[in-house]
Design a protein around this motif. Structure first.
Motif, PDB file in Angstrom:
ATOM      1  N   ALA A 116       0.859  -1.230   0.007  1.00  0.00           N
ATOM      2  CA  ALA A 116      -0.019  -0.082   0.092  1.00  0.00           C
ATOM      3  C   ALA A 116       0.949   1.429   0.152  1.00  0.00           C
ATOM      4  O   ALA A 116       0.564   2.201  -0.785  1.00  0.00           O
ATOM      5  N   TYR A 136      -8.304   4.752 -12.640  1.00  0.00           N
ATOM      6  CA  TYR A 136      -7.577   4.079 -11.592  1.00  0.00           C
ATOM      7  C   TYR A 136      -6.164   3.487 -11.817  1.00  0.00           C
ATOM      8  O   TYR A 136      -6.063   3.320 -12.929  1.00  0.00           O
ATOM      9  N   TYR A 157      -5.771  -3.682  -5.578  1.00  0.00           N
ATOM     10  CA  TYR A 157      -6.248  -2.583  -4.978  1.00  0.00           C
ATOM     11  C   TYR A 157      -6.078  -1.140  -5.857  1.00  0.00           C
ATOM     12  O   TYR A 157      -4.939  -1.107  -6.143  1.00  0.00           O
ATOM     13  N   THR A 170      -6.199   2.518  -6.861  1.00  0.00           N
ATOM     14  CA  THR A 170      -6.212   3.891  -6.262  1.00  0.00           C
ATOM     15  C   THR A 170      -6.680   4.809  -7.363  1.00  0.00           C
ATOM     16  O   THR A 170      -6.869   4.513  -8.399  1.00  0.00           O
ATOM     17  N   ASP A 222     -15.190   6.953  -1.217  1.00  0.00           N
ATOM     18  CA  ASP A 222     -14.547   6.808  -0.088  1.00  0.00           C
ATOM     19  C   ASP A 222     -15.494   6.406   0.939  1.00  0.00           C
ATOM     20  O   ASP A 222     -15.991   7.420   1.818  1.00  0.00           O
ATOM     21  N   TYR A 263     -10.203   2.570  -1.845  1.00  0.00           N
ATOM     22  CA  TYR A 263      -9.732   1.645  -2.709  1.00  0.00           C
ATOM     23  C   TYR A 263     -11.075   1.397  -3.648  1.00  0.00           C
ATOM     24  O   TYR A 263     -11.833   1.162  -3.223  1.00  0.00           O
ATOM     25  N   THR A 264     -10.865   0.855  -4.914  1.00  0.00           N
ATOM     26  CA  THR A 264     -11.813   0.193  -5.647  1.00  0.00           C
ATOM     27  C   THR A 264     -11.141  -1.225  -5.732  1.00  0.00           C
ATOM     28  O   THR A 264      -9.935  -1.391  -6.147  1.00  0.00           O
ATOM     29  N   ALA A 265     -11.941  -2.407  -6.092  1.00  0.00           N
ATOM     30  CA  ALA A 265     -11.414  -3.484  -6.538  1.00  0.00           C
ATOM     31  C   ALA A 265     -12.501  -4.499  -7.451  1.00  0.00           C
ATOM     32  O   ALA A 265     -13.389  -4.165  -7.356  1.00  0.00           O
TER      33      ALA A 265
END
Length: 194
Positions: A41, A108, A121, A123, A128, A150-152
């Protein structure tokens, strides 16, 4: 600002605000003795077989800035019908349509992989929201989700506490593909509504 610390007698841990870019810079540099590079991270672990003093000097000389956003672009189609879509709208003060529009309106970058094989992960998002208080025991593969900054996309079915926005038909992890993961650190991602 970058900080480098020893991690045992064979590795250096680099703290950096751009771990995916520093990971790319280390890999592109082809530094002698580097055996493994593991982005996280906010860190990059560099495992080596050679002297760490020389490696540390070489790492301090790298410029990660030129690698920011330089990864290939992967477009991921999404059906925005996730179980938590309305809840995310309520948490953000947006409508369901605005949540989907904002989510697919951003670009992203995969910061790092973790949790399960192929789980990137991402960004750079604009949503949020906190993780769910109670994780689900099973999240289907292909679920597009958000948690914190994060988006996944869940590459396989697994437990999870992220908030589900939708789903994609893409396969993110395939052991018969080379490489098996569709995403890697530095990959740029855009979501496209279906």
């Amino acid at each position: 600002m970058m900080e480098i610390r020893r991690a045992g007698d064979r590795a250096l841990l680099v703290e950096t605000p751009v771990p995916h870019a520093f990971d790319a810079a280390v890999r592109a540099a082809g530094l002698p003795g580097v055996e493994e590079v593991v982005p996280g991270a906010s860190t990059v672990l560099v495992v080596a077989s050679g002297p760490l003093d020389a490696l540390e000097r070489a790492l301090r000389g790298l410029s990660a800035g030129e690698f920011t956003g330089s990864g290939e672009l992967v477009e991921i189609p999404v059906v925005y019908d996730g179980e938590d879509l309305a809840e995310v709208a309520g948490l953000t003060g947006l409508t369901v349509d605005e949540v989907a529009a904002r989510h697919c309106g951003a670009e992203y970058t995969v910061a790092y992989l973790g949790f399960s094989p192929g789980f990137g992960y991402l960004t750079g998002g604009v949503l949020d929201v906190p993780r769910r208080e109670t994780p689900r025991t099973r999240v289907p593969a292909g679920s597009v989700a958000v948690a914190g900054p994060y988006t996944a996309v869940y590459p396989s079915a697994s437990p999870g506490g992220w908030r589900l926005l939708g789903r994609t038909p893409l396969t993110l992890w395939d052991v018969d593909r080379d490489p098996p993961s569709l995403l890697s650190p530095g990959t740029r991602v855009r979501f496209q509504p279906l």
